[in-house]
Design a protein around this motif. Structure first.
Motif, mmCIF file in Angstrom:
data_model
loop_
_atom_site.group_PDB
_atom_site.id
_atom_site.type_symbol
_atom_site.label_atom_id
_atom_site.label_comp_id
_atom_site.label_asym_id
_atom_site.label_seq_id
_atom_site.Cartn_x
_atom_site.Cartn_y
_atom_site.Cartn_z
ATOM 1 N N VAL A 242 0.790 -1.084 0.125
ATOM 2 C CA VAL A 242 -0.176 -0.020 -0.088
ATOM 3 C C VAL A 242 1.067 1.321 -0.067
ATOM 4 O O VAL A 242 1.636 1.362 0.925
ATOM 5 C CB VAL A 242 -0.857 0.053 1.174
ATOM 6 C CG1 VAL A 242 -1.893 1.355 1.310
ATOM 7 C CG2 VAL A 242 -1.869 -1.152 1.177
ATOM 8 N N CYS A 243 0.695 2.036 -0.998
ATOM 9 C CA CYS A 243 1.303 3.331 -1.308
ATOM 10 C C CYS A 243 0.488 4.428 -1.123
ATOM 11 O O CYS A 243 -0.072 4.788 -1.975
ATOM 12 C CB CYS A 243 2.517 3.425 -2.323
ATOM 13 S SG CYS A 243 3.399 4.753 -2.466
ATOM 14 N N ALA A 244 0.089 4.985 -0.022
ATOM 15 C CA ALA A 244 -0.832 5.906 0.009
ATOM 16 C C ALA A 244 -0.534 6.884 1.242
ATOM 17 O O ALA A 244 0.227 6.498 2.245
ATOM 18 C CB ALA A 244 -2.440 5.178 0.608
ATOM 19 N N THR A 257 -4.643 1.115 4.509
ATOM 20 C CA THR A 257 -3.622 -0.043 5.142
ATOM 21 C C THR A 257 -4.661 -0.907 5.888
ATOM 22 O O THR A 257 -4.602 -2.071 6.032
ATOM 23 C CB THR A 257 -2.515 0.585 5.826
ATOM 24 O OG1 THR A 257 -1.676 1.376 4.902
ATOM 25 C CG2 THR A 257 -1.653 -0.441 6.141
ATOM 26 N N SER A 258 -5.359 -0.144 7.051
ATOM 27 C CA SER A 258 -6.118 -0.872 7.583
ATOM 28 C C SER A 258 -7.262 -1.708 7.118
ATOM 29 O O SER A 258 -7.730 -2.538 7.824
ATOM 30 C CB SER A 258 -6.769 0.099 8.923
ATOM 31 O OG SER A 258 -5.527 0.864 9.336
ATOM 32 N N ARG A 281 -2.070 2.608 14.308
ATOM 33 C CA ARG A 281 -3.263 1.753 14.168
ATOM 34 C C ARG A 281 -3.394 0.298 13.911
ATOM 35 O O ARG A 281 -3.938 -0.619 14.339
ATOM 36 C CB ARG A 281 -4.146 2.596 12.747
ATOM 37 C CG ARG A 281 -5.602 2.122 12.510
ATOM 38 C CD ARG A 281 -6.617 2.005 13.575
ATOM 39 N NE ARG A 281 -7.817 1.700 13.284
ATOM 40 C CZ ARG A 281 -8.574 2.461 12.706
ATOM 41 N NH1 ARG A 281 -8.376 3.804 12.662
ATOM 42 N NH2 ARG A 281 -9.929 1.879 12.295
ATOM 43 N N SER A 282 -2.116 -0.045 13.063
ATOM 44 C CA SER A 282 -2.196 -1.478 12.501
ATOM 45 C C SER A 282 -0.792 -1.846 12.717
ATOM 46 O O SER A 282 0.056 -2.024 12.073
ATOM 47 C CB SER A 282 -2.490 -1.636 11.274
ATOM 48 O OG SER A 282 -3.698 -1.273 10.958
ATOM 49 N N ASP A 419 -10.991 5.282 0.341
ATOM 50 C CA ASP A 419 -9.548 4.569 0.594
ATOM 51 C C ASP A 419 -9.843 3.229 1.194
ATOM 52 O O ASP A 419 -8.915 2.364 1.054
ATOM 53 C CB ASP A 419 -9.144 5.555 1.632
ATOM 54 C CG ASP A 419 -8.930 6.983 1.118
ATOM 55 O OD1 ASP A 419 -9.038 7.118 0.041
ATOM 56 O OD2 ASP A 419 -8.761 7.915 1.996
ATOM 57 N N VAL A 420 -10.768 3.154 2.154
ATOM 58 C CA VAL A 420 -11.225 1.904 2.588
ATOM 59 C C VAL A 420 -11.513 0.636 1.676
ATOM 60 O O VAL A 420 -10.916 -0.352 1.749
ATOM 61 C CB VAL A 420 -12.409 1.761 3.763
ATOM 62 C CG1 VAL A 420 -12.601 0.510 4.148
ATOM 63 C CG2 VAL A 420 -12.064 2.751 4.640
ATOM 64 N N LEU A 421 -12.064 1.299 0.453
ATOM 65 C CA LEU A 421 -12.471 0.287 -0.516
ATOM 66 C C LEU A 421 -11.240 -0.301 -1.343
ATOM 67 O O LEU A 421 -11.002 -1.181 -1.512
ATOM 68 C CB LEU A 421 -13.460 1.001 -1.777
ATOM 69 C CG LEU A 421 -13.742 0.108 -2.590
ATOM 70 C CD1 LEU A 421 -14.668 -1.096 -2.298
ATOM 71 C CD2 LEU A 421 -14.693 1.015 -4.015
#
Length: 495
Positions: A242-244, A257-258, A281-282, A419-421
């Protein structure tokens, strides 16, 4: 797999059926199913059928005939039935005769006091104004009649004024509480669900060919979802990079990422400047400051909150130069609009996830009324799997059917939900799922998580399910991703 057939496909199937059965049999089957649904709706809303008042809105097509025949059946069950004929000279003759023979009333004066009284007194209204041949909004007289309705509406086959193939609503249209689909589901039932209400299907013997618009059933999504087997380890279940996120938008990296962590049991690697926030968070995520230092991954997610400067463009080039599936969203799409050559001709799969505005930036044209055709053409022309977001999200690969996910609501229309999707779908891509299926499965879980979150209220003892739906944030949606996956898995296993 649920299939949605165009008007032309339905008419072709009807022509075959009409040669196989006696004249009038398909309409009788449709009308009986419509009457059964109307009777059930009356019982649920008023406690019975006898003495209840039903008003039929009857146009010139076969749907008007279906409504008339159904009205005659309801009349024989003790309901008071009145038909308002919007085109008296073109009303279905046999259906009209059946209604009159059963004791139903027929009215042609649409704007007199008697008409208004029939609508005002109705316990239920049946929309039989137009059928699958209808195009465009309701005509002025029909629109004036529909505007007077306060009772629940049951639509015969589709809500009048809504395009059967595209779901487009360009003017006045019926907004039904229930739509009774005859013989085959139509695209309108997925693309304009807010106008259809609850969908009830009535088989009449049609056997149409495979449709070009399809939807995965919940159990199919659950069966697709990767779960660990006896020989699984963290690498065998998919490693997604994940590059965000960025200094300006650190939350995008956290949400994306989560979500990837929640979606599967594999490994998530993060590349970017937000490692501290992501790990807070993770903590199971493996973080690195840049893509070049991330290590081997089996799919990439790029773009949410990444920025669009030269450094972000260089990172996008590096990600797309890899030989693994790549999902691009948000800022990544903005850069692709200026550099489309970066994805055209990639040997590995590419998934693009635009909303309508991003779609227009990428193509130069808004999706327009025919969203299915637009996303299909985009996917074919760019050689990508395209996911066009909306309440009815559409997924198209360069070839094959278009997949649709009707979310059942618009609770996911909130900042950060995309972002979650992206994180969910990226994690599924890393497990080896075919891109269109990964996109469709991820979209389904995301929509379900949003609906679960909206129907969950925060109480003093934690989250209490069952309260009235309420607006949500992306973080609340994210918290329901695992629960949504569990629901889908239960649909697959029957648990």
């Amino acid at each position: 797999m649920r299939e949605f057939h165009t008007a032309d496909e339905v008419r072709a199937a009807e022509a075959v059926l009409f040669e196989q059965v006696a004249e009038g049999v398909p309409m009788q089957r449709a009308a009986y199913g419509l009457a059964v649904v109307c009777a059930a709706e009356l019982r649920a809303r008023t406690g019975g059928v006898v003495g209840r008042r039903v008003c039929l809105l009857v146009g010139s097509g076969d749907n008007g005939g279906d409504a008339l025949w159904a009205g005659s059946m309801l009349r024989r069950r003790g309901a008071a039935v009145t038909a308002l004929l919007l085109a008296p000279e073109k009303a279905h003759a046999k259906g009209l005769a059946a209604l009159r023979a059963s004791g139903g009333r027929v009215m042609t004066d649409l704007f007199g006091d008697e008409h208004r009284g029939a609508l005002a007194d109705a316990d239920l209204v049946v929309d039989g104004i137009v059928g699958i041949s209808g195009r465009g909004p309701l005509r002025p007289d029909a629109a004036r009649v529909v505007a007077d309705i306060e009772a629940p509406i049951v639509a015969a086959d589709l809500p009048s004024g809504v395009d059967p193939d595209t779901g487009d609503v360009s003017g006045p249209a019926v907004r039904a509480d229930v739509t009774v689909s005859f013989g085959a589901l139509k695209p309108v039932h997925a693309l304009a669900a807010e106008h259809c209400g609850r969908i009830e299907f009535v088989p009449i013997g049609l056997a149409p060919p495979p449709a070009g618009l399809r939807a995965l059933e919940p159990g199919e999504v659950g069966a697709l979802w990767p779960v660990p087997d006896a020989r699984a380890d963290k690498y065998s279940q998919g490693v997604v990079g994940v590059c965000a996120g960025s200094a300006r938008y650190p939350g995008a990296g956290v949400l994306c990422t989560s979500a990837a962590v929640a979606a599967t049991s594999g490994m998530v690697r993060y590349a970017g400047s937000g490692a501290d926030q992501v790990l807070a968070r993770s903590p199971e995520v493996v973080a690195a400051p840049a893509v070049a230092e991330t290590g081997r991954v089996q799919a990439w997610v790029f773009g949410p909150g990444s920025g669009t400067d030269d450094a972000a463009l260089d990172t996008l080039r590096r990600v797309l130069a890899s030989d693994v599936p790549v999902l691009i969203d948000a800022d990544g799409l903005t850069m692709l609009a200026q550099h489309p050559d970066l994805v055209r001709g990639r040997s590995a799969p590419t998934v693009l996830t635009p909303h309508a505005g991003e779609f227009e930036r990428l193509t130069g044209t808004a999706p327009g009324p025919d969203r299915v055709g637009a996303v299909r053409e985009f996917a074919s022309r760019w050689g990508v799997t395209a996911l066009l977001k909306g309440r009815a999200t559409l997924i198209a690969a360069p070839d094959g059917p278009v997949l649709v996910n009707e979310a059942g609501g618009s609770w996911a229309a909130t900042a950060g939900a995309g972002d979650v999707l992206s994180g969910i779908i990226g994690a599924l891509l890393s497990t080896g799922l075919e891109p269109a299926l990964a996109a469709a499965a991820g979209t389904r879980a995301h929509a379900l998580a949003a609906n679960l979150a909206a129907s969950t209220a925060a109480g003093s003892a934690g989250l209490v399910v069952g309260s009235a739906p309420a607006p949500i944030s992306a973080d609340v949606l994210l918290a329901q991703v695992r629960a949504a996956i569990a629901v889908l898995r239960a649909q697959a296993t029957g648990e």
